[in-house]
Design a protein around this motif. Structure first.
Motif, PDB file in Angstrom:
ATOM      1  N   GLY A  19       0.834  -1.196   0.000  1.00 53.65           N
ATOM      2  CA  GLY A  19       0.000   0.000   0.000  1.00 53.65           C
ATOM      3  C   GLY A  19       0.869   1.246   0.000  1.00 53.65           C
ATOM      4  O   GLY A  19       2.098   1.175  -0.069  1.00 53.65           O
ATOM      5  N   PRO A  20       0.218   2.389   0.058  1.00 53.17           N
ATOM      6  CA  PRO A  20       0.991   3.634   0.045  1.00 53.17           C
ATOM      7  C   PRO A  20       1.787   3.800   1.346  1.00 53.17           C
ATOM      8  O   PRO A  20       1.365   3.358   2.407  1.00 53.17           O
ATOM      9  CB  PRO A  20      -0.073   4.715  -0.094  1.00 53.17           C
ATOM     10  CG  PRO A  20      -1.301   4.107   0.467  1.00 53.17           C
ATOM     11  CD  PRO A  20      -1.208   2.632   0.146  1.00 53.17           C
ATOM     12  N   GLN A  21       2.948   4.429   1.211  1.00 52.10           N
ATOM     13  CA  GLN A  21       3.743   4.700   2.398  1.00 52.10           C
ATOM     14  C   GLN A  21       3.181   5.928   3.090  1.00 52.10           C
ATOM     15  O   GLN A  21       2.801   6.906   2.441  1.00 52.10           O
ATOM     16  CB  GLN A  21       5.198   4.972   2.020  1.00 52.10           C
ATOM     17  CG  GLN A  21       5.978   3.728   1.691  1.00 52.10           C
ATOM     18  CD  GLN A  21       7.433   4.063   1.451  1.00 52.10           C
ATOM     19  OE1 GLN A  21       7.728   5.013   0.749  1.00 52.10           O
ATOM     20  NE2 GLN A  21       8.318   3.292   2.039  1.00 52.10           N
ATOM     21  N   HIS A  22       3.152   5.906   4.385  1.00 47.86           N
ATOM     22  CA  HIS A  22       2.657   7.015   5.168  1.00 47.86           C
ATOM     23  C   HIS A  22       3.832   7.801   5.730  1.00 47.86           C
ATOM     24  O   HIS A  22       4.958   7.325   5.765  1.00 47.86           O
ATOM     25  CB  HIS A  22       1.738   6.523   6.297  1.00 47.86           C
ATOM     26  CG  HIS A  22       0.513   5.851   5.784  1.00 47.86           C
ATOM     27  ND1 HIS A  22      -0.520   6.537   5.196  1.00 47.86           N
ATOM     28  CD2 HIS A  22       0.153   4.542   5.748  1.00 47.86           C
ATOM     29  CE1 HIS A  22      -1.467   5.699   4.830  1.00 47.86           C
ATOM     30  NE2 HIS A  22      -1.077   4.469   5.155  1.00 47.86           N
ATOM     31  N   PHE A  23       3.516   9.004   6.174  1.00 47.95           N
ATOM     32  CA  PHE A  23       4.549   9.878   6.730  1.00 47.95           C
ATOM     33  C   PHE A  23       5.137   9.243   7.976  1.00 47.95           C
ATOM     34  O   PHE A  23       4.424   8.802   8.872  1.00 47.95           O
ATOM     35  CB  PHE A  23       3.954  11.245   7.055  1.00 47.95           C
ATOM     36  CG  PHE A  23       4.899  12.152   7.781  1.00 47.95           C
ATOM     37  CD1 PHE A  23       5.964  12.733   7.112  1.00 47.95           C
ATOM     38  CD2 PHE A  23       4.739  12.419   9.125  1.00 47.95           C
ATOM     39  CE1 PHE A  23       6.841  13.565   7.775  1.00 47.95           C
ATOM     40  CE2 PHE A  23       5.612  13.242   9.792  1.00 47.95           C
ATOM     41  CZ  PHE A  23       6.670  13.824   9.126  1.00 47.95           C
ATOM     42  N   VAL A  24       6.455   9.230   8.019  1.00 47.36           N
ATOM     43  CA  VAL A  24       7.153   8.735   9.195  1.00 47.36           C
ATOM     44  C   VAL A  24       7.765   9.943   9.882  1.00 47.36           C
ATOM     45  O   VAL A  24       8.574  10.659   9.285  1.00 47.36           O
ATOM     46  CB  VAL A  24       8.261   7.727   8.804  1.00 47.36           C
ATOM     47  CG1 VAL A  24       9.011   7.244  10.029  1.00 47.36           C
ATOM     48  CG2 VAL A  24       7.673   6.576   8.029  1.00 47.36           C
ATOM     49  N   PRO A  25       7.373  10.218  11.110  1.00 44.03           N
ATOM     50  CA  PRO A  25       7.924  11.396  11.790  1.00 44.03           C
ATOM     51  C   PRO A  25       9.428  11.233  12.011  1.00 44.03           C
ATOM     52  O   PRO A  25       9.914  10.126  12.214  1.00 44.03           O
ATOM     53  CB  PRO A  25       7.159  11.454  13.108  1.00 44.03           C
ATOM     54  CG  PRO A  25       6.616  10.097  13.308  1.00 44.03           C
ATOM     55  CD  PRO A  25       6.444   9.489  11.956  1.00 44.03           C
ATOM     56  N   PRO A  26      10.167  12.350  11.932  1.00 39.81           N
ATOM     57  CA  PRO A  26      11.609  12.251  12.124  1.00 39.81           C
ATOM     58  C   PRO A  26      11.951  11.838  13.552  1.00 39.81           C
ATOM     59  O   PRO A  26      11.240  12.160  14.502  1.00 39.81           O
ATOM     60  CB  PRO A  26      12.114  13.663  11.825  1.00 39.81           C
ATOM     61  CG  PRO A  26      10.938  14.543  11.961  1.00 39.81           C
ATOM     62  CD  PRO A  26       9.734  13.699  11.661  1.00 39.81           C
ATOM     63  N   ARG A  32      17.474  16.817  16.014  1.00 37.35           N
ATOM     64  CA  ARG A  32      18.643  17.490  16.578  1.00 37.35           C
ATOM     65  C   ARG A  32      19.615  17.898  15.471  1.00 37.35           C
ATOM     66  O   ARG A  32      20.167  18.995  15.490  1.00 37.35           O
ATOM     67  CB  ARG A  32      19.340  16.578  17.574  1.00 37.35           C
ATOM     68  CG  ARG A  32      20.469  17.247  18.307  1.00 37.35           C
ATOM     69  CD  ARG A  32      21.056  16.314  19.374  1.00 37.35           C
ATOM     70  NE  ARG A  32      22.001  17.006  20.196  1.00 37.35           N
ATOM     71  CZ  ARG A  32      23.283  17.226  19.872  1.00 37.35           C
ATOM     72  NH1 ARG A  32      23.723  16.818  18.702  1.00 37.35           N
ATOM     73  NH2 ARG A  32      24.093  17.852  20.681  1.00 37.35           N
ATOM     74  N   ALA A  33      19.811  17.035  14.489  1.00 38.26           N
ATOM     75  CA  ALA A  33      20.711  17.353  13.375  1.00 38.26           C
ATOM     76  C   ALA A  33      20.188  18.550  12.582  1.00 38.26           C
ATOM     77  O   ALA A  33      20.974  19.415  12.174  1.00 38.26           O
ATOM     78  CB  ALA A  33      20.886  16.138  12.474  1.00 38.26           C
ATOM     79  N   GLN A  34      18.879  18.613  12.378  1.00 36.09           N
ATOM     80  CA  GLN A  34      18.296  19.755  11.669  1.00 36.09           C
ATOM     81  C   GLN A  34      18.476  21.042  12.473  1.00 36.09           C
ATOM     82  O   GLN A  34      18.792  22.101  11.914  1.00 36.09           O
ATOM     83  CB  GLN A  34      16.816  19.513  11.398  1.00 36.09           C
ATOM     84  CG  GLN A  34      16.535  18.467  10.337  1.00 36.09           C
ATOM     85  CD  GLN A  34      15.044  18.211  10.183  1.00 36.09           C
ATOM     86  OE1 GLN A  34      14.216  18.834  10.841  1.00 36.09           O
ATOM     87  NE2 GLN A  34      14.709  17.269   9.308  1.00 36.09           N
ATOM     88  N   ALA A  35      18.274  20.965  13.778  1.00 39.04           N
ATOM     89  CA  ALA A  35      18.430  22.151  14.627  1.00 39.04           C
ATOM     90  C   ALA A  35      19.881  22.631  14.625  1.00 39.04           C
ATOM     91  O   ALA A  35      20.138  23.842  14.550  1.00 39.04           O
ATOM     92  CB  ALA A  35      17.971  21.837  16.048  1.00 39.04           C
ATOM     93  N   VAL A  36      20.821  21.710  14.684  1.00 36.29           N
ATOM     94  CA  VAL A  36      22.234  22.090  14.665  1.00 36.29           C
ATOM     95  C   VAL A  36      22.593  22.725  13.326  1.00 36.29           C
ATOM     96  O   VAL A  36      23.318  23.722  13.267  1.00 36.29           O
ATOM     97  CB  VAL A  36      23.127  20.863  14.972  1.00 36.29           C
ATOM     98  CG1 VAL A  36      24.583  21.156  14.678  1.00 36.29           C
ATOM     99  CG2 VAL A  36      22.949  20.445  16.417  1.00 36.29           C
ATOM    100  N   GLN A  37      22.063  22.179  12.242  1.00 37.11           N
ATOM    101  CA  GLN A  37      22.349  22.736  10.921  1.00 37.11           C
ATOM    102  C   GLN A  37      21.780  24.153  10.797  1.00 37.11           C
ATOM    103  O   GLN A  37      22.434  25.056  10.272  1.00 37.11           O
ATOM    104  CB  GLN A  37      21.778  21.841   9.837  1.00 37.11           C
ATOM    105  CG  GLN A  37      22.123  22.315   8.435  1.00 37.11           C
ATOM    106  CD  GLN A  37      21.563  21.401   7.370  1.00 37.11           C
ATOM    107  OE1 GLN A  37      20.755  20.528   7.643  1.00 37.11           O
ATOM    108  NE2 GLN A  37      21.993  21.618   6.140  1.00 37.11           N
TER     109      GLN A  37
END
Length: 115
Positions: A19-26, A32-37
């Motif tokens: 079936g379709p893939q659903h959103f997987v929360p990070p 943390r990696a996004q915040a550091v970037q």
């Protein structure tokens, strides 16, 4: 490799998606990696702005010191006696004809040179 089926961490073959893939929360690590970037990019931007403003300040100070050491001569418009006419830089360069006739040395001294 394309010829081998994908395996999961346990050595089992993964089943194809039905079936379709659903959103997987990070995950917390990804957040943390996004915040550091973002923090790194913001700090780099602030540092660049501080460096540009500092460089502009240094250039402005040097120009001010140079102008104080070598004052500019007064321009024709600042002449107090008013005898000097406004200079036409294009006429001085010979690009356009002069607006008023200039006196020749012969017309200025009709009696000839004084001894």
């Amino acid at each position: 490799m394309a010829s081998q089926p994908p395996f999961n961490g346990n050595g089992r073959v993964l089943e194809p998606l039905s079936g379709p893939q659903h959103f997987v929360p990070p995950t917390a690590r990804e957040l943390r990696a996004q915040a550091v970037q973002r923090l790194q990019a913001g700090l780099f931007g602030l540092a660049a702005i501080v460096l540009i403003v500092g460089l502009a300040n240094i250039i402005n100070d040097r120009a001010r010191l140079s102008e104080a050491a070598n004052p500019a001569p007064p321009s024709a418009m600042e002449a107090k006696d008013g005898s000097e006419a406004k200079a036409d830089p294009l006429a001085d360069a010979g690009v356009v004809p002069a607006t008023k006739a200039e006196e020749t040395p012969a017309a200025a001294a009709p009696g000839g040179p004084a001894n």
